[in-house]
Design an enzyme around this catalytic site. Structure first.
Site, PDB file in Angstrom:
ATOM      1  N   ARG A   1       0.871  -1.178   0.000  1.00  0.00           N
ATOM      2  CA  ARG A   1       0.000   0.000   0.000  1.00  0.00           C
ATOM      3  C   ARG A   1       0.904   1.223   0.000  1.00  0.00           C
ATOM      4  NH1 ARG A   1      -3.447  -2.933  -1.495  1.00  0.00           N
ATOM      5  NH2 ARG A   1      -5.394  -3.474  -0.443  1.00  0.00           N
TER       6      ARG A   1
ATOM      7  N   GLU B   1      -4.268   7.653  -4.602  1.00  0.00           N
ATOM      8  CA  GLU B   1      -4.579   7.015  -5.890  1.00  0.00           C
ATOM      9  C   GLU B   1      -5.908   7.534  -6.402  1.00  0.00           C
ATOM     10  OE1 GLU B   1      -4.262   2.761  -5.386  1.00  0.00           O
ATOM     11  OE2 GLU B   1      -2.229   2.922  -4.602  1.00  0.00           O
TER      12      GLU B   1
ATOM     13  N   HIS C   1      -1.897   0.411  -9.774  1.00  0.00           N
ATOM     14  CA  HIS C   1      -2.423  -0.558  -8.789  1.00  0.00           C
ATOM     15  C   HIS C   1      -3.008  -1.789  -9.492  1.00  0.00           C
ATOM     16  CE1 HIS C   1      -4.088  -0.852  -4.432  1.00  0.00           C
ATOM     17  NE2 HIS C   1      -3.902  -2.059  -4.960  1.00  0.00           N
TER      18      HIS C   1
HETATM   19  P1  NAP Z   1      -0.304 -11.854   4.540  1.00  0.00           P
HETATM   20  O1  NAP Z   1      -0.260 -13.273   4.091  1.00  0.00           O
HETATM   21  O2  NAP Z   1      -1.069 -11.525   5.772  1.00  0.00           O
HETATM   22  O3  NAP Z   1       1.200 -11.337   4.660  1.00  0.00           O
HETATM   23  C1  NAP Z   1       1.552 -10.180   5.318  1.00  0.00           C
HETATM   24  C2  NAP Z   1       2.908 -10.388   5.942  1.00  0.00           C
HETATM   25  O4  NAP Z   1       3.329  -9.174   6.558  1.00  0.00           O
HETATM   26  C3  NAP Z   1       2.888 -11.451   7.023  1.00  0.00           C
HETATM   27  O5  NAP Z   1       3.934 -12.346   6.762  1.00  0.00           O
HETATM   28  C4  NAP Z   1       3.160 -10.689   8.308  1.00  0.00           C
HETATM   29  O6  NAP Z   1       3.970 -11.503   9.139  1.00  0.00           O
HETATM   30  C5  NAP Z   1       3.944  -9.490   7.819  1.00  0.00           C
HETATM   31  N1  NAP Z   1       3.939  -8.337   8.689  1.00  0.00           N
HETATM   32  C6  NAP Z   1       5.033  -7.639   9.065  1.00  0.00           C
HETATM   33  N2  NAP Z   1       4.723  -6.636   9.857  1.00  0.00           N
HETATM   34  C7  NAP Z   1       3.405  -6.675  10.019  1.00  0.00           C
HETATM   35  C8  NAP Z   1       2.510  -5.874  10.736  1.00  0.00           C
HETATM   36  N3  NAP Z   1       2.920  -4.855  11.490  1.00  0.00           N
HETATM   37  N4  NAP Z   1       1.215  -6.190  10.674  1.00  0.00           N
HETATM   38  C9  NAP Z   1       0.790  -7.235   9.938  1.00  0.00           C
HETATM   39  N5  NAP Z   1       1.622  -8.038   9.226  1.00  0.00           N
HETATM   40  C10 NAP Z   1       2.915  -7.750   9.269  1.00  0.00           C
HETATM   41  O7  NAP Z   1      -0.933 -10.925   3.407  1.00  0.00           O
HETATM   42  P2  NAP Z   1      -0.810 -11.085   1.804  1.00  0.00           P
HETATM   43  O8  NAP Z   1      -1.967 -11.855   1.291  1.00  0.00           O
HETATM   44  O9  NAP Z   1       0.561 -11.536   1.468  1.00  0.00           O
HETATM   45  O10 NAP Z   1      -1.027  -9.545   1.377  1.00  0.00           O
HETATM   46  C11 NAP Z   1      -0.155  -8.538   1.864  1.00  0.00           C
HETATM   47  C12 NAP Z   1      -0.617  -7.161   1.456  1.00  0.00           C
HETATM   48  O11 NAP Z   1      -0.367  -6.961   0.083  1.00  0.00           O
HETATM   49  C13 NAP Z   1      -2.113  -6.889   1.592  1.00  0.00           C
HETATM   50  O12 NAP Z   1      -2.488  -6.544   2.912  1.00  0.00           O
HETATM   51  C14 NAP Z   1      -2.339  -5.752   0.633  1.00  0.00           C
HETATM   52  O13 NAP Z   1      -2.200  -4.520   1.289  1.00  0.00           O
HETATM   53  C15 NAP Z   1      -1.210  -5.925  -0.379  1.00  0.00           C
HETATM   54  N6  NAP Z   1      -1.737  -6.312  -1.709  1.00  0.00           N
HETATM   55  C16 NAP Z   1      -1.556  -5.454  -2.745  1.00  0.00           C
HETATM   56  C17 NAP Z   1      -2.018  -5.790  -4.005  1.00  0.00           C
HETATM   57  C18 NAP Z   1      -1.828  -4.875  -5.180  1.00  0.00           C
HETATM   58  O14 NAP Z   1      -2.699  -4.823  -6.039  1.00  0.00           O
HETATM   59  N7  NAP Z   1      -0.727  -4.174  -5.274  1.00  0.00           N
HETATM   60  C19 NAP Z   1      -2.682  -7.016  -4.211  1.00  0.00           C
HETATM   61  C20 NAP Z   1      -2.853  -7.845  -3.133  1.00  0.00           C
HETATM   62  C21 NAP Z   1      -2.376  -7.487  -1.875  1.00  0.00           C
HETATM   63  P3  NAP Z   1       3.884 -11.391  10.731  1.00  0.00           P
HETATM   64  O15 NAP Z   1       2.424 -11.505  11.067  1.00  0.00           O
HETATM   65  O16 NAP Z   1       4.725 -12.505  11.209  1.00  0.00           O
HETATM   66  O17 NAP Z   1       4.458 -10.058  11.054  1.00  0.00           O
END
Ligand code: NAP
Length: 329
Positions: free
Chosen positions: A241, A270, A289
């Site tokens: 983000r 955005e 995005h």
């Molecule tokens: P996820 O599986 O929950 O992965 C997030 C990772 O961040 C986890 O490994 C978590 O590990 C870590 N993390 C580090 N610091 C954190 C904190 N303070 N709070 C929460 N987590 C933390 O999520 P995902 O499915 O990979 O998606 C991640 C993000 O990508 C989404 O939330 C979204 O904002 C973004 N995204 C963007 C697009 C785009 O179009 N560009 C598309 C999809 C997703 P720990 O819990 O061990 O810290």
């Protein structure tokens, strides 16, 4: 009696048809409103009559839910839920559903597109060819940076970060460093990923990739100090983000040569304004995005979000709940 739902994003026709068979549907089309405020007001009014709603990319504030006395489920067509006040929804007893997993691989592809495009200057040089500048054999002025064999630092090695790590380790023979609050044992075993302190990741990575959710803890995680502690040859990739990065500090770092480039799919505001200084920089690749934006994935996300909504309204949903605490109330 069928539940009443509000649809505030254009859905694929088959998904909308399926929802119409299972619910009374009210469509609120953002494009039909002159301003965001007018759209938000219409949405808040529609919520007051609804049992559930489905949409994406719209900030839903507590104020918009004040009159929503019967609303039980909000279904977002995204994995990120930073456009909601999640604790407030839990207090109100509203289930928030999202669409993890389905978009993991397409978003990881976008991350790699940004890595390759920035390092190998794909967009800049394609424009150079189009502009008729290719008049002889190319020289150093057109060289890029190697990707394979380099070090990638993934900040947030979860679902998408893990898919990026797989591409990096198995496809590009890269060394994978990461930071998380908890270890990701599966990625450590499968891809040799090494969990390191944040400062070490910044200092050693050739590509610093952000894949954390946007929360109070991760807002402006990357600012002037963090950019200054990266290698001058490093490239920042952000497909999480926009607000995870202090954009003004990034502009300065890119202008001053503090880092070598940036590949950005997301921005603080955005759509990105056409007069953003980022768009004047040849070493920046800016995308609108598009993380999960393939025909296949976006259709699958809409299907999943519609199913989440209907199942949650029926009290049957056991997965994809972003505020599971709501069920314990
Ligand atoms: P996820 O599986 O929950 O992965 C997030 C990772 O961040 C986890 O490994 C978590 O590990 C870590 N993390 C580090 N610091 C954190 C904190 N303070 N709070 C929460 N987590 C933390 O999520 P995902 O499915 O990979 O998606 C991640 C993000 O990508 C989404 O939330 C979204 O904002 C973004 N995204 C963007 C697009 C785009 O179009 N560009 C598309 C999809 C997703 P720990 O819990 O061990 O810290």
């Amino acid at each position: 009696m069928l539940p009443r739902i509000v649809v505030y994003k254009t859905l694929p026709s088959d998904v909308l048809a399926s929802l119409r068979e299972q619910a009374q549907v009210e469509l609120i089309d953002p494009a039909a409103f002159a301003s965001r405020d007018a759209f938000s007001a219409a949405l808040a009014h529609a919520f007051s009559e609804a049992d559930g709603a489905i949409g994406a990319s719209v900030k839903i504030t507590p104020a918009m839910l004040e009159g929503a006395k019967r609303l039980r489920v909000l279904s977002t067509i995204s994995v990120g839920v930073d456009h909601f006040d999640v604790p407030d929804l839990t207090r109100r007893g509203i289930v928030l559903t999202h669409t993890p997993d389905i978009l993991t691989e397409s978003t990881a592809d976008t991350v790699f597109a940004l890595i390759l495009a920035t390092a190998r200057r794909v967009v800049e040089l394609a424009q150079w060819v189009r502009a008729g500048h290719w008049r002889g054999s190319i020289g150093e002025a057109q060289y890029g940076l190697e990707v394979h064999g380099k070090t990638i630092g993934i900040i947030g090695l979860g679902r998408i970060g893990g898919a990026v790590a797989r591409r990096a380790a198995l496809g590009f023979d890269m060394r994978v460093l990461y930071t998380n609050r908890h270890a990701n044992d599966a990625a450590e075993q499968a891809y040799g990923a090494r969990r390191v302190p944040f400062a070490q990741l910044l200092a050693e990575a050739d590509f610093v990739c952000l894949q954390v959710p946007l929360t109070h803890e991760t807002q402006r995680l990357i600012g002037a100090n963090e950019l200054a502690s990266m290698k001058r040859s490093a490239i920042l990739i952000n497909a999480s983000r926009g607000a995870v990065v202090d954009e003004a500090a990034l502009v300065d770092a890119l202008a001053n040569g503090t880092i070598a480039g940036a590949g950005l799919d997301v921005f603080e505001h955005e759509p990105l304004s056409a007069d953003s200084p980022l768009l004047q920089m040849h070493h920046v690749v800016a995308l609108p995005h598009i993380g999960s934006a393939t025909h296949e994935t976006r259709h699958a996300m809409a299907c999943a979000a519609a199913q989440n909504l209907i199942e949650a309204l029926a009290g049957r949903l056991a997965r994809n709940i972003a505020n599971p605490g709501v069920l314990a109330r």
